[in-house]
Design a protein around this motif. Structure first.
Motif, PDB file in Angstrom:
ATOM      1  N   LYS A 294      39.249  16.508  38.643  1.00 39.38           N
ATOM      2  CA  LYS A 294      39.714  15.226  39.167  1.00 39.38           C
ATOM      3  C   LYS A 294      39.404  15.090  40.655  1.00 39.38           C
ATOM      4  N   ARG A 295      39.346  16.204  41.339  1.00 40.97           N
ATOM      5  CA  ARG A 295      39.091  16.163  42.777  1.00 40.97           C
ATOM      6  C   ARG A 295      37.611  16.360  43.115  1.00 40.97           C
ATOM      7  N   PHE A 296      36.877  17.042  42.229  1.00 40.69           N
ATOM      8  CA  PHE A 296      35.488  17.369  42.561  1.00 40.69           C
ATOM      9  C   PHE A 296      34.447  16.636  41.725  1.00 40.69           C
ATOM     10  N   TRP A 297      34.871  15.786  40.802  1.00 41.26           N
ATOM     11  CA  TRP A 297      33.903  14.933  40.118  1.00 41.26           C
ATOM     12  C   TRP A 297      33.533  13.713  40.941  1.00 41.26           C
ATOM     13  N   PRO A 298      34.464  13.075  41.625  1.00 40.86           N
ATOM     14  CA  PRO A 298      34.068  11.917  42.452  1.00 40.86           C
ATOM     15  C   PRO A 298      33.068  12.340  43.532  1.00 40.86           C
ATOM     16  N   PHE A 299      32.179  11.424  43.883  1.00 36.68           N
ATOM     17  CA  PHE A 299      31.149  11.755  44.875  1.00 36.68           C
ATOM     18  C   PHE A 299      31.006  10.670  45.936  1.00 36.68           C
ATOM     19  N   ASP A 300      32.028   9.831  46.069  1.00 40.77           N
ATOM     20  CA  ASP A 300      32.021   8.794  47.080  1.00 40.77           C
ATOM     21  C   ASP A 300      32.305   9.385  48.457  1.00 40.77           C
ATOM     22  N   PRO A 301      32.084   8.626  49.525  1.00 39.60           N
ATOM     23  CA  PRO A 301      32.289   9.159  50.883  1.00 39.60           C
ATOM     24  C   PRO A 301      33.696   9.680  51.157  1.00 39.60           C
ATOM     25  N   ILE A 302      34.726   8.984  50.660  1.00 39.99           N
ATOM     26  CA  ILE A 302      36.091   9.457  50.870  1.00 39.99           C
ATOM     27  C   ILE A 302      36.306  10.780  50.152  1.00 39.99           C
ATOM     28  N   ALA A 303      35.779  10.894  48.925  1.00 43.65           N
ATOM     29  CA  ALA A 303      35.908  12.128  48.158  1.00 43.65           C
ATOM     30  C   ALA A 303      35.163  13.279  48.828  1.00 43.65           C
ATOM     31  N   VAL A 304      33.972  13.007  49.330  1.00 43.85           N
ATOM     32  CA  VAL A 304      33.179  14.057  49.980  1.00 43.85           C
ATOM     33  C   VAL A 304      33.936  14.657  51.168  1.00 43.85           C
ATOM     34  N   LEU A 305      34.558  13.805  51.955  1.00 39.38           N
ATOM     35  CA  LEU A 305      35.338  14.297  53.088  1.00 39.38           C
ATOM     36  C   LEU A 305      36.514  15.146  52.610  1.00 39.38           C
ATOM     37  N   ALA A 306      37.227  14.664  51.603  1.00 38.85           N
ATOM     38  CA  ALA A 306      38.370  15.403  51.072  1.00 38.85           C
ATOM     39  C   ALA A 306      37.932  16.741  50.472  1.00 38.85           C
ATOM     40  N   GLN A 307      36.797  16.753  49.785  1.00 37.35           N
ATOM     41  CA  GLN A 307      36.287  17.993  49.186  1.00 37.35           C
ATOM     42  C   GLN A 307      35.909  19.013  50.258  1.00 37.35           C
ATOM     43  N   ALA A 308      35.302  18.544  51.327  1.00 37.44           N
ATOM     44  CA  ALA A 308      34.934  19.452  52.422  1.00 37.44           C
ATOM     45  C   ALA A 308      36.179  20.093  53.021  1.00 37.44           C
ATOM     46  N   GLU A 309      37.217  19.292  53.203  1.00 36.23           N
ATOM     47  CA  GLU A 309      38.468  19.825  53.754  1.00 36.23           C
ATOM     48  C   GLU A 309      39.079  20.848  52.800  1.00 36.23           C
ATOM     49  N   GLU A 310      39.018  20.553  51.507  1.00 41.45           N
ATOM     50  CA  GLU A 310      39.600  21.454  50.509  1.00 41.45           C
ATOM     51  C   GLU A 310      38.821  22.760  50.418  1.00 41.45           C
ATOM     52  N   VAL A 311      37.497  22.666  50.410  1.00 40.79           N
ATOM     53  CA  VAL A 311      36.666  23.876  50.347  1.00 40.79           C
ATOM     54  C   VAL A 311      36.880  24.750  51.580  1.00 40.79           C
ATOM     55  N   ALA A 312      36.935  24.120  52.744  1.00 42.54           N
ATOM     56  CA  ALA A 312      37.176  24.873  53.980  1.00 42.54           C
ATOM     57  C   ALA A 312      38.511  25.602  53.908  1.00 42.54           C
ATOM     58  N   ASP A 313      39.530  24.921  53.411  1.00 42.00           N
ATOM     59  CA  ASP A 313      40.851  25.542  53.289  1.00 42.00           C
ATOM     60  C   ASP A 313      40.827  26.701  52.293  1.00 42.00           C
ATOM     61  N   MET A 314      40.087  26.543  51.194  1.00 41.38           N
ATOM     62  CA  MET A 314      39.972  27.619  50.200  1.00 41.38           C
ATOM     63  C   MET A 314      39.371  28.876  50.825  1.00 41.38           C
ATOM     64  N   LEU A 315      38.288  28.682  51.553  1.00 45.57           N
ATOM     65  CA  LEU A 315      37.600  29.837  52.142  1.00 45.57           C
ATOM     66  C   LEU A 315      38.458  30.503  53.220  1.00 45.57           C
ATOM     67  N   VAL A 316      39.109  29.700  54.046  1.00 47.86           N
ATOM     68  CA  VAL A 316      39.977  30.263  55.091  1.00 47.86           C
ATOM     69  C   VAL A 316      41.122  31.050  54.457  1.00 47.86           C
ATOM     70  N   ALA A 317      41.727  30.487  53.395  1.00 41.67           N
ATOM     71  CA  ALA A 317      42.826  31.171  52.717  1.00 41.67           C
ATOM     72  C   ALA A 317      42.362  32.461  52.067  1.00 41.67           C
ATOM     73  N   LYS A 318      41.194  32.438  51.453  1.00 42.42           N
ATOM     74  CA  LYS A 318      40.664  33.635  50.802  1.00 42.42           C
ATOM     75  C   LYS A 318      40.396  34.738  51.820  1.00 42.42           C
ATOM     76  N   LYS A 319      39.829  34.373  52.949  1.00 47.22           N
ATOM     77  CA  LYS A 319      39.533  35.360  53.985  1.00 47.22           C
ATOM     78  C   LYS A 319      40.813  35.952  54.572  1.00 47.22           C
ATOM     79  N   SER A 320      41.855  35.125  54.647  1.00 44.01           N
ATOM     80  CA  SER A 320      43.110  35.604  55.250  1.00 44.01           C
ATOM     81  C   SER A 320      43.849  36.592  54.353  1.00 44.01           C
ATOM     82  N   GLU A 321      43.453  36.645  53.067  1.00 40.55           N
ATOM     83  CA  GLU A 321      44.078  37.581  52.134  1.00 40.55           C
ATOM     84  C   GLU A 321      43.679  39.025  52.441  1.00 40.55           C
ATOM     85  N   LYS A 322      42.585  39.199  53.142  1.00 41.48           N
ATOM     86  CA  LYS A 322      42.054  40.551  53.385  1.00 41.48           C
ATOM     87  C   LYS A 322      42.599  41.148  54.677  1.00 41.48           C
TER      88      LYS A 322
END
Length: 322
Positions: A294-322
């Motif tokens: 539901k969050r990563f199928w849309p490809f409009d400009p608003i979705a792209v911005l939201a996806q970038a923010e979400e991906v960045a947060d995922m990677l930061v959270a994953k790195k902080s686990e170590k």
């Protein structure tokens, strides 16, 4: 006799003056009439504009007030243009739920539903000739097929120009740049040099890899966060201009990056116990993120911005686990 002659001259002067006044009045009237015609012509010219489309030049209202849209609803909204109708799929976009009050659903682009809204402009991504033929009988129709725009900048700028919203487009893109820069900086702080990222998918019974196009967050991940794809994905998809590729599940390891973003949708399945999957380093290292369709199928400009923010947060959270 002198008096009679003076009166005659005076009378002639009055006649001449009257003729001159009448002539000036006529000229002024003609000039005013021509000016009014010019103003009217200019007004009519500004009332419409010509848009180049796959069906040739289409004349549309310069200031459309009753727009019905299919697939480009978020872009219209960010430009400050709220349409009167949009498809059911558009209205289910989770990234714009707080912006759609008052917009009527046209179902799956129902001709009857669109006609009932009495639009003065229709914008659609459906490239079927029959769709254009039906919709153009209702109102001026602009067809913009899927994947016409390869990037947020192209889409926002082009639709902004079409609707006379150039300033709004420029303003939104400036904000987009600022926010995207912030997300890149977040990622750069945690990603090691040379680390790569893949986007995989199980769709139905098939397996896919995705590039930097409109699918599964590809724009956000590769184009805007500027994360690095594995060499094979870069060569076979991004450099080749392909947005996705069907592959055998058995060769998935050949396309795997240090981190994997995985989409499971449309009845697709992922057997996490499968030896092929278990053999991938990213899986062994717990470097796999499972995407919410539901969050990563849309490809409009608003979705792209939201996806970038979400991906960045995922990677930061994953790195902080170590």
């Amino acid at each position: 006799m002198f008096k009679n002659k003076s009166r005659l001259i005076f009378s002639l002067l009055l006649v001449i003056l009257a003729i001159m006044v009448a002539a000036c009045s006529s000229t002024g009237s003609q000039s005013g009439s021509e000016g009014e015609k010019n103003d009217t012509a200019e007004s009519e010219e500004l009332a419409t504009r010509i848009v180049k489309t796959i069906h040739g030049d289409i004349e549309i209202p310069a200031n459309a007030e009753r727009i019905v849209v299919d697939a480009y609803l978020p872009t219209l909204l960010l430009l400050g243009e709220k349409p009167i109708g949009a498809t059911k799929t558009d209205l289910e976009n989770v990234h714009i739920v707080d912006l759609i009050d008052g917009i009527e659903s046209t179902g799956e682009n129902s001709v009857e539903a669109i006609m009932s809204l009495n639009p003065d402009l229709i914008i659609s991504a459906d490239a079927e000739k029959s769709t254009f033929d039906s919709l153009s009988k209702i109102a001026p129709t602009v067809i913009i097929p899927y994947e016409t725009y390869g990037d947020v900048y192209e889409e926002v700028s082009a639709i902004g120009e079409m609707l006379g919203k150039e300033k709004e487009a420029e303003s939104w893109l400036t904000t987009f740049d600022e926010k995207m820069k912030q997300q890149r900086e977040k990622v750069q702080k945690v990603m090691a040099e040379g680390e790569t990222v893949s986007i995989f998918g199980a769709f139905g019974k098939d397996s896919y890899i995705y590039g930097d196009g409109i699918y599964r967050g590809g724009q956000a991940i590769y184009k805007h966060l500027q994360l690095t794809p594995p060499e094979r994905i870069k060569k076979e998809l991004i450099d080749a201009g392909e947005t996705y590729k069907q592959i055998s599940f058995e060769v998935m390891n050949d396309y795997a990056g240090d981190y994997i973003f995985f989409d499971v949708s449309n009845g697709g399945e992922l057997d996490k116990e499968d030896p092929v999957w278990a053999s991938i380093d990213a899986v062994k290292n717990d470097h796999v993120f499972y995407l919410d369709p539901k969050r990563f199928w849309p490809f409009d400009p608003i979705a792209v911005l939201a996806q970038a923010e979400e991906v960045a947060d995922m990677l930061v959270a994953k790195k902080s686990e170590k």
